[in-house]
Write a protein that holds these residues in place. Structure first.
Motif, PDB file in Angstrom:
ATOM      1  N   GLY A 299      -9.087  -6.567   7.489  1.00 57.25           N
ATOM      2  CA  GLY A 299     -10.140  -5.752   6.898  1.00 57.25           C
ATOM      3  C   GLY A 299      -9.640  -4.577   6.092  1.00 57.25           C
ATOM      4  N   SER A 300      -8.379  -4.219   6.262  1.00 61.12           N
ATOM      5  CA  SER A 300      -7.912  -3.004   5.591  1.00 61.12           C
ATOM      6  C   SER A 300      -6.661  -3.207   4.756  1.00 61.12           C
ATOM      7  CB  SER A 300      -7.648  -1.897   6.636  1.00 61.12           C
ATOM      8  OG  SER A 300      -6.689  -2.308   7.575  1.00 61.12           O
ATOM      9  N   SER A 301      -6.172  -4.445   4.619  1.00 66.95           N
ATOM     10  CA  SER A 301      -4.909  -4.638   3.922  1.00 66.95           C
ATOM     11  C   SER A 301      -4.793  -6.070   3.405  1.00 66.95           C
ATOM     12  CB  SER A 301      -3.758  -4.318   4.900  1.00 66.95           C
ATOM     13  OG  SER A 301      -2.525  -4.328   4.246  1.00 66.95           O
ATOM     14  N   ARG A 302      -5.337  -6.292   2.238  1.00 63.77           N
ATOM     15  CA  ARG A 302      -5.234  -7.619   1.621  1.00 63.77           C
ATOM     16  C   ARG A 302      -4.391  -7.495   0.356  1.00 63.77           C
ATOM     17  NH1 ARG A 302      -8.930 -11.945   2.728  1.00 63.77           N
ATOM     18  NH2 ARG A 302     -10.053 -11.417   4.626  1.00 63.77           N
ATOM     19  N   PRO A 303      -3.831  -8.594  -0.116  1.00 63.71           N
ATOM     20  CA  PRO A 303      -2.953  -8.525  -1.286  1.00 63.71           C
ATOM     21  C   PRO A 303      -3.598  -7.764  -2.450  1.00 63.71           C
ATOM     22  CG  PRO A 303      -2.891 -10.719  -0.353  1.00 63.71           C
ATOM     23  CD  PRO A 303      -3.940  -9.962   0.415  1.00 63.71           C
ATOM     24  N   GLY A 304      -2.797  -6.908  -3.074  1.00 61.35           N
ATOM     25  CA  GLY A 304      -3.285  -6.134  -4.210  1.00 61.35           C
ATOM     26  C   GLY A 304      -3.881  -4.790  -3.828  1.00 61.35           C
ATOM     27  N   ASP A 305      -4.129  -4.571  -2.535  1.00 63.66           N
ATOM     28  CA  ASP A 305      -4.725  -3.305  -2.091  1.00 63.66           C
ATOM     29  C   ASP A 305      -3.655  -2.298  -1.732  1.00 63.66           C
ATOM     30  OD1 ASP A 305      -7.150  -4.591  -2.262  1.00 63.66           O
ATOM     31  OD2 ASP A 305      -7.181  -5.124  -0.127  1.00 63.66           O
ATOM     32  N   LEU A 306      -4.127  -1.080  -1.448  1.00 66.10           N
ATOM     33  CA  LEU A 306      -3.228  -0.083  -0.874  1.00 66.10           C
ATOM     34  C   LEU A 306      -3.060  -0.383   0.616  1.00 66.10           C
ATOM     35  CD1 LEU A 306      -4.584   3.097  -2.681  1.00 66.10           C
ATOM     36  CD2 LEU A 306      -2.392   1.944  -3.052  1.00 66.10           C
TER      37      LEU A 306
END
Ligand code: FUC
Length: 727
Positions: A299-306
């Protein structure tokens, strides 16, 4: 065939296990009781009040600060739904289904059954709220959008929007679109009103002008176009479609690992937590906490995210604790310990990308000060843009972070990644340390600027330099070891490898002090009464690999002495203290002590919604405990004659006599499923992805086996097979 077998095993376990659901009989009384949804970038906290629903939302790039100023991670706003119904509410249930990634509320009022579903779709990049009832025309609600800064709120015929700019020039925008089935939608100046609809779907899209690119000074296109496009595209789909694609995407990741520790509890989660605090055993609650860590990482860390911050992406405070940032002396690393072994390697990527960001920014700022030709430094507390709090430079921070680059290769086996991404960083940091270490009087190499995080001799607890402090020494040992392994895997840099290897052999190593403890400092001055929260000098046991009971039993014993002395009260009772200690106990093969840490976290530092608390809420404990529990079930950090050692159930506690786990990952490219009964391993299935040599160890068994790539090894073996089933 093999895949199908694993999938079947996973499904069988999932069906047998308690469905991983958090549920309650009442709405959230405050933020720490609300239930989190997230798609890696967009997050929501769902409160579940029947008349005044609040969904507090976040977007992961809404940051104050820059490469030079700390700033902090900011809350975005609230989606508020006001329902005019006044009748008595019956049969209320609020739940978060971890297996589907859906938060829901169901209740009956005036004889009508209502249901609300909320999720954050990674496929459609929006938050979705669905209001439905079992009678036509029963949905009436007033919908508002608020903002925590000074955004302009506007309402159109079927939309609401919030548009604003933070003081650092970051533009942001949120847009809400509403689709109704039956009934009427009435627009006001700052709200939309749904009247007597059969159902309504509310779509929320949000974004900022942030670009994850130092060259562009962290600024990209204004968010308007993208947010509008996301909202419009999602609103063009039916609710059934949005839900289906979301659940499929969620399950593609979530269902990779199943854990059943027994128990079939029927009570709401908060009541179970109360009973657990009073001493009731509830292994199913522990399994739920395990899966919650995976759910929260997805919920808090998927590819492309911070990367996930101290609170993942869920924050409602304008001035959050420790800036809701990235603290590098335990917290952000702990956030990612679970990623590889619990089969979420893509969720690791935001951290791996951020390490590159840090390197790019910090090199420019720090290299002149270093007087070395290579390397970069970070702060103890960092923001998303490579800036940080000048409170303290964290010298071994980059080396610790680089362990994650190596782990991503060690579990996944992607050689191109190792060659192009991981190894250059490992090599550069090793060069930095080769230049930075100095010989002591005995000729041992020490870090002249050592530190044991946030700890030190009285009088100057935070800042004083402690040459040769164990933390620095152990992290450098780990860095050198991983660099050597990486260069060997790639078959390159033989001279450099030899140089690093020679330096590693000269490093001042672990020492045992006067009360049998593993020394935290070069000098033997550890205080047996010291209950400081950090256990930095045990890095070598976990997450490091320098000390193991097999390789160095005396040091392992000394680590146990140190850890016991630290205790579990006061400063030692924090969100992250339990998981770190749990993982260390697991590595020391003390299953019951490791389990005490799981119990301590749940009993003392866990909130109503199962968020872990420092206090306040700090998510490292959630992520860390999943990793620590994994370490109790499976370890793969040792090698024997070149083979990967897969240690099955190395620290199984008495509290988990029977269980099943499917889908854990091990270094060397293996997937492991196991069943145990009465504390003994009864079945295991190990799939090898790359055909690497492997030694399978359990309490009952130790065997070097050959599992070709793509094949699965079974224990016990099928009647007519030689243990191994080939594809
Ligand atoms: C480190 C720890 C603190 C806290 C903070 C966010 O500085 O020492 O205990 O967890 O990070």
């Amino acid at each position: 065939m093999i895949r199908a077998f694993c999938a079947l095993l996973a499904v069988a376990i999932l069906a047998a296990a308690e469905s991983p659901v958090l549920w309650y009989r009442q709405p959230a009384a405050d933020w720490n009781q609300a239930l989190p949804i997230g798609n890696g970038r967009l997050g929501g906290m769902v409160f579940g009040d029947t008349r005044n629903e609040r969904i507090q939302f976040n977007e992961d790039t809404l940051w104050l600060g820059s490469s030079r100023e700390m700033g902090s991670y900011q809350p975005f706003g609230d989606l508020l739904l006001t329902d005019p119904g006044t009748g008595a509410v019956e049969g209320y249930r609020r739940e978060l289904d971890l297996g589907q990634g859906i938060a829901s509320i169901a209740f009956t009022r005036d004889g009508v059954g209502y249901r609300r579903e909320c999720f954050a779709s990674a496929v459609d990049q929006v938050l979705v709220v669905r209001l439905s009832a079992d009678r036509p025309n029963a949905i009436s609600t007033r919908i508002r959008l608020t903002d925590t800064h000074q955004a302009t709120i506007a309402a159109g015929a079927d939309y609401l929007s919030a548009t604003g700019r933070l003081s650092n020039g970051l533009d942001y925008e949120a847009r809400v679109l509403i689709q109704i089935e039956g009934g009427t939608l009435v627009a006001g100046t700052d709200a939309l009103e749904v009247q007597q609809a059969d159902a309504a779907t509310i779509i929320l899209a949000a974004g900022t002008s942030f670009a994850n690119d130092v060259e562009r000074h962290w600024r990209g296109d204004p968010p308007n176009k993208g947010v509008l496009a996301q909202a419009t595209a999602a609103a063009a789909k039916s609710y059934a479609d949005l839900r289906k694609t979301h659940v499929e995407d969620h399950q593609r990741l979530f269902n990779r690992v199943c854990l059943d520790l027994g128990g079939a509890p029927v009570s709401p989660t908060d009541e179970r937590l109360v009973a657990y605090r009073a001493g009731t055993a509830d292994p199913a609650l522990e399994a739920l906490l395990f899966q919650y860590g995976r759910y929260l990482l997805m919920g808090s860390s998927r590819p492309g995210d911070l990367p996930a911050t101290l609170q993942g992406i869920w924050n409602q405070d304008l001035k959050p604790a420790w800036y809701c940032a990235y603290t590098t002396n335990i917290n952000v690393q702990m956030n990612y310990w679970l990623a590889e072994p619990t089969a979420l390697p893509e969720c690791h990527e935001p951290l791996l990308d951020w390490i590159r960001t840090l390197a790019a920014v910090r090199k420019r700022v720090d290299i002149p000060k270093l007087r070395t030709t290579a390397g970069w430094l970070i702060y103890s507390t960092n923001n998303a843009m490579g800036g940080g709090s000048t409170w303290r430079v964290h010298q071994p921070g980059p080396a610790w972070l680089s362990q994650h680059l190596w782990a991503h290769y060690a579990f996944g086996g992607d050689r191109d990644y190792l060659r192009n991404d991981a190894y250059p960083v490992l090599k550069e940091l090793s060069e930095y340390w080769l230049g930075h270490l100095v010989p002591d009087a005995d000729g041992r190499l020490i870090s002249p600027t050592g530190w044991s995080p946030e700890h030190g001799p009285a009088g100057d607890p935070h800042m004083k330099t402690q040459p040769g402090a164990s933390y620095d020494q152990q992290i450098v040992w780990e860095l050198f070891t991983n660099t050597i392994a990486a260069a060997s895997e790639l078959g390159i840099d033989a001279d450099f490898r030899a140089q690093v290897s020679a330096a590693r052999d000269r490093l001042l190593g672990p020492r045992i002090g006067r009360w049998g403890q593993l020394q935290e400092w070069r000098e033997d001055r550890d205080d047996p009464q010291d209950q400081h929260r950090h256990t930095s000098h045990l890095f070598a046991v976990f997450p490091g690999q320098q000390i193991t009971p097999k390789k160095s039993p005396e040091f392992a014993q000394a680590a146990a002495v140190s850890l016991t002395a630290r205790g579990t009260t006061g400063d030692s009772s924090r969100s992250w203290t339990w998981p770190w200690r749990g993982a260390v106990w697991a590595r020391l093969r003390e299953g019951n002590k490791a389990h005490d840490m799981v119990r301590g976290l749940l009993a003392k530092n866990t909130l109503h919604n199962l968020f872990t608390t420092y206090p306040p809420f700090q998510i490292d404990g959630n992520f860390g405990i999943t990793a620590a529990m994994t370490e109790m079930l499976l370890q793969s950090h040792e090698r024997q004659d070149g083979a990967y050692v897969l240690d099955l159930l190395p620290a199984l506690p008495a509290a988990w006599p029977d269980g099943d786990v499917a889908g854990l990952r091990a270094r060397g490219g293996f997937t492991v499923s196991m069943t145990w009964r009465g504390g003994r391993l009864t079945a295991a299935a190990i799939t090898s992805l790359a055909g690497n040599p492997v030694c399978i160890k359990s309490r009952e068994h130790s065997e070097v086996v050959s599992i070709p790539g793509g094949a699965t090894w079974h224990m016990p073996s099928a009647p007519d097979s030689n243990h191994t089933e080939t594809p």
